[in-house]
Design an enzyme around this catalytic site. Structure first.
Site, PDB file in Angstrom:
ATOM      1  CB  CYS A  33      -0.963   0.010   1.179  1.00 16.88           C
ATOM      2  SG  CYS A  33      -0.158   0.149   2.779  1.00 16.88           S
ATOM      3  CG  ASP A  35      -0.420   3.601   3.697  1.00 19.64           C
ATOM      4  OD1 ASP A  35      -0.224   4.448   2.805  1.00 19.64           O
ATOM      5  OD2 ASP A  35      -1.536   3.146   3.969  1.00 19.64           O
ATOM      6  CB  CYS A  58      -5.468   3.728   5.432  1.00 22.88           C
ATOM      7  SG  CYS A  58      -5.215   2.300   6.493  1.00 22.88           S
ATOM      8  CB  CYS A 102      -3.657  -0.925   8.648  1.00 25.23           C
ATOM      9  SG  CYS A 102      -4.409  -1.111   7.018  1.00 25.23           S
TER      10      CYS A 102
HETATM   11 FE1  FES Z   1      -1.685   0.819   4.123  1.00 27.77          FE
HETATM   12 FE2  FES Z   1      -3.676   0.802   5.818  1.00 27.77          FE
HETATM   13  S1  FES Z   1      -3.783   0.569   3.678  1.00 27.77           S
HETATM   14  S2  FES Z   1      -1.596   1.005   6.232  1.00 27.77           S
END
Ligand code: FES
Length: 121
Positions: A33, A35, A58, A102
């Site tokens: 993702c 992140d 997110c 996450c």
């Molecule tokens: Fe990447 Fe939640 S979608 S941390």
């Protein structure tokens, strides 16, 4: 859908931002993702006396980080090392299966921060 607890935690995140007097920092990222989550800890005599987070993540990542920082404050470093993402999810009263990764970011970033502290001391 996110439950009420996650949404509340997301809307009112605690311990957000950089901890100025942190003596341990851990960063975790998820390649899929993209992140990133950073955890800051202030540790005195192996006890976590303060914690904060910064994230480019997110809703679930922000809620997980917020609750995880609250969960580790007051714990000793070994207890923090044993914190599982499943406990974070439990504290948030569940999480959609596709968002579990996450919560893993929070667990990993805390572990890395404690390792950072151990390496320095
Ligand atoms: Fe990447 Fe939640 S979608 S941390």
């Amino acid at each position: 859908m996110y439950n009420e607890k996650i949404l509340n935690e997301f809307k009112n995140p605690q311990n957000m931002g950089e901890l100025k007097d942190a003596n341990a920092i851990g960063t975790a990222g998820n390649a899929k993702c993209g992140d990133i989550l950073q955890i800051f800890l202030k540790i005195e005599d192996d006890i976590i006396v303060d914690a904060s987070f910064k994230t480019f993540g997110c809703v679930a990542a922000i809620a997980s980080s917020s609750i995880a920082t609250k969960m580790v404050i007051g714990k000793n470093i070994d207890e923090a090392l044993n914190l599982k993402n499943s406990e974070v999810v439990e504290e948030l009263e569940g999480m959609p299966p596709q968002k579990i990764h996450c919560s893993v970011l929070a667990e990993e970033a805390i572990k890395k921060a404690v390792e950072d502290y151990k390496n320095k001391n």
